[in-house]
Design a protein around this motif. Structure first.
Motif, PDB file in Angstrom:
ATOM      1  N   VAL A   1       8.106  13.184  -3.210  1.00 26.80           N
ATOM      2  CA  VAL A   1       9.307  13.131  -3.544  1.00 26.80           C
ATOM      3  C   VAL A   1       9.851  11.142  -4.469  1.00 26.80           C
ATOM      4  O   VAL A   1      10.798  12.231  -5.650  1.00 26.80           O
ATOM      5  CB  VAL A   1      10.120  12.474  -2.644  1.00 26.80           C
ATOM      6  N   SER A   2       8.610  10.703  -4.780  1.00 29.23           N
ATOM      7  CA  SER A   2       9.091  10.567  -6.037  1.00 29.23           C
ATOM      8  C   SER A   2       9.088  11.389  -7.362  1.00 29.23           C
ATOM      9  O   SER A   2       9.139  10.743  -8.255  1.00 29.23           O
ATOM     10  CB  SER A   2       8.137   8.710  -5.866  1.00 29.23           C
ATOM     11  N   ILE A   3       7.584  12.088  -7.389  1.00 31.70           N
ATOM     12  CA  ILE A   3       7.759  12.512  -8.512  1.00 31.70           C
ATOM     13  C   ILE A   3       8.423  13.700  -9.083  1.00 31.70           C
ATOM     14  O   ILE A   3       9.129  13.412  -9.753  1.00 31.70           O
ATOM     15  CB  ILE A   3       6.174  13.643  -7.933  1.00 31.70           C
ATOM     16  N   VAL A   4       9.054  14.258  -7.654  1.00 28.66           N
ATOM     17  CA  VAL A   4       9.946  14.918  -8.074  1.00 28.66           C
ATOM     18  C   VAL A   4      11.289  14.255  -8.517  1.00 28.66           C
ATOM     19  O   VAL A   4      12.122  14.740  -9.522  1.00 28.66           O
ATOM     20  CB  VAL A   4      10.535  15.816  -6.734  1.00 28.66           C
ATOM     21  N   GLY A   5      11.315  12.796  -8.023  1.00 27.16           N
ATOM     22  CA  GLY A   5      12.606  12.332  -8.445  1.00 27.16           C
ATOM     23  C   GLY A   5      12.529  11.832  -9.996  1.00 27.16           C
ATOM     24  O   GLY A   5      13.474  12.057 -11.010  1.00 27.16           O
ATOM     25  N   ILE A   6      10.772  11.401 -10.428  1.00 22.53           N
ATOM     26  CA  ILE A   6      10.595  11.281 -11.801  1.00 22.53           C
ATOM     27  C   ILE A   6      11.138  12.602 -12.475  1.00 22.53           C
ATOM     28  O   ILE A   6      11.024  12.395 -13.770  1.00 22.53           O
ATOM     29  CB  ILE A   6       9.094  10.695 -11.922  1.00 22.53           C
ATOM     30  N   LEU A   7      10.968  14.179 -12.512  1.00 20.97           N
ATOM     31  CA  LEU A   7      10.553  14.750 -13.019  1.00 20.97           C
ATOM     32  C   LEU A   7      12.044  15.115 -13.510  1.00 20.97           C
ATOM     33  O   LEU A   7      12.331  15.619 -14.475  1.00 20.97           O
ATOM     34  CB  LEU A   7       9.795  16.136 -12.467  1.00 20.97           C
ATOM     35  N   LEU A   8      13.362  15.050 -12.217  1.00 19.57           N
ATOM     36  CA  LEU A   8      14.702  15.031 -11.965  1.00 19.57           C
ATOM     37  C   LEU A   8      15.199  14.229 -13.124  1.00 19.57           C
ATOM     38  O   LEU A   8      16.532  14.625 -14.464  1.00 19.57           O
ATOM     39  CB  LEU A   8      14.926  14.853 -11.010  1.00 19.57           C
ATOM     40  N   LEU A   9      14.795  12.702 -13.376  1.00 18.83           N
ATOM     41  CA  LEU A   9      14.975  12.182 -14.138  1.00 18.83           C
ATOM     42  C   LEU A   9      15.339  12.842 -15.977  1.00 18.83           C
ATOM     43  O   LEU A   9      15.769  12.162 -16.618  1.00 18.83           O
ATOM     44  CB  LEU A   9      14.779  10.803 -14.183  1.00 18.83           C
ATOM     45  N   ILE A  10      13.851  13.088 -15.787  1.00 15.13           N
ATOM     46  CA  ILE A  10      12.854  13.356 -17.047  1.00 15.13           C
ATOM     47  C   ILE A  10      13.870  14.533 -18.372  1.00 15.13           C
ATOM     48  O   ILE A  10      14.276  14.135 -18.738  1.00 15.13           O
ATOM     49  CB  ILE A  10      12.157  14.232 -17.278  1.00 15.13           C
ATOM     50  N   LEU A  11      14.031  15.727 -16.590  1.00 16.25           N
ATOM     51  CA  LEU A  11      15.096  16.546 -17.316  1.00 16.25           C
ATOM     52  C   LEU A  11      16.696  16.324 -17.643  1.00 16.25           C
ATOM     53  O   LEU A  11      16.814  16.807 -18.615  1.00 16.25           O
ATOM     54  CB  LEU A  11      15.257  17.468 -16.490  1.00 16.25           C
ATOM     55  N   LEU A  12      17.141  14.993 -16.703  1.00 13.39           N
ATOM     56  CA  LEU A  12      18.892  15.039 -16.904  1.00 13.39           C
ATOM     57  C   LEU A  12      18.565  14.212 -18.287  1.00 13.39           C
ATOM     58  O   LEU A  12      19.723  14.571 -19.610  1.00 13.39           O
ATOM     59  CB  LEU A  12      19.193  13.642 -15.922  1.00 13.39           C
TER      60      LEU A  12
END
Length: 208
Positions: free
Chosen positions: A80-91
């Protein structure tokens, strides 16, 4: 540099091929205030998402350190942490993509509210002309921008940073102009609106 970049956006949309002069420092400063205001507002979603992510990670880490989670749950939390980081990068990338178009809109109309004209901004951002200009400007930033920041400690990078800003602003301005089909010989959107309502185009003293 924000104010001068806004002046470059405006002059580019008007069809100018030369960089604007520094003869009106007051207007450049006003344009800088507009740019800073837009950047602040558009960065709010990224800031909120980042704070939320940090709070979740801190809370989960405290729970894990207390031994309340088994290895499987810990792996799930890591995923979940990795997914969160990816979403932050995309945003962050999406924000960096939209903001230049918003700055162009505000610079040309000389009104901060024009930076939230979602119709024009969406039209520009969905065009191939803007995509190409943004990508090229990004390459310029990653190369010349990075080099200028590395050399800034020796003061040599300051002129290079200014040049990088000029090139990037010109590229984005041309892409935005072509995306919306703006005719440099025609009146600007602000002038057209003013002509229809009997008002003059906002001057440098009107931030909004």
């Amino acid at each position: 540099l924000y104010g001068y970049a806004m002046e470059i956006f405006d002059s580019t949309l008007d069809g100018a091929t030369e960089t604007p002069p520094f003869d009106d420092c007051g207007e450049i400063a006003t344009q800088g205030v507009r740019a800073f205001g837009l950047l602040f507002v558009y960065q709010i979603p990224v800031g909120v998402a980042l704070v939320g992510y940090i709070l979740v990670v801190v809370g989960v880490s405290a729970t894990v350190s207390g031994g309340a989670m088994d290895p499987t749950a810990q792996q799930a939390v890591g995923g979940v942490s990795i997914v969160g980081i990816l979403l932050l990068i995309l945003l962050s990338i999406a924000t960096a993509y939209v903001v230049p178009a918003a700055l162009c809109s505000a610079a040309h109309a000389r009104s901060i509210t024009a930076g939230f004209d979602l119709g024009r901004i969406r039209e520009a951002c969905l065009s191939s002309e803007y995509v190409i200009a943004w990508v090229i400007a990004g390459v310029v930033y990653l190369t010349l921008g990075t080099l200028s920041m590395m050399l800034s400690i020796l003061l040599v990078g300051i002129p290079l940073l200014f040049y990088t800003t000029v090139v990037m602003s010109r590229l984005v301005g041309v892409g935005y102009r072509e995306a919306l089909g703006i005719d440099p010989d025609a009146s600007t959107p602000a002038e057209s609106d003013a002509g229809a309502t009997g008002e003059d185009r906002p001057t440098g003293g009107d931030v909004a």
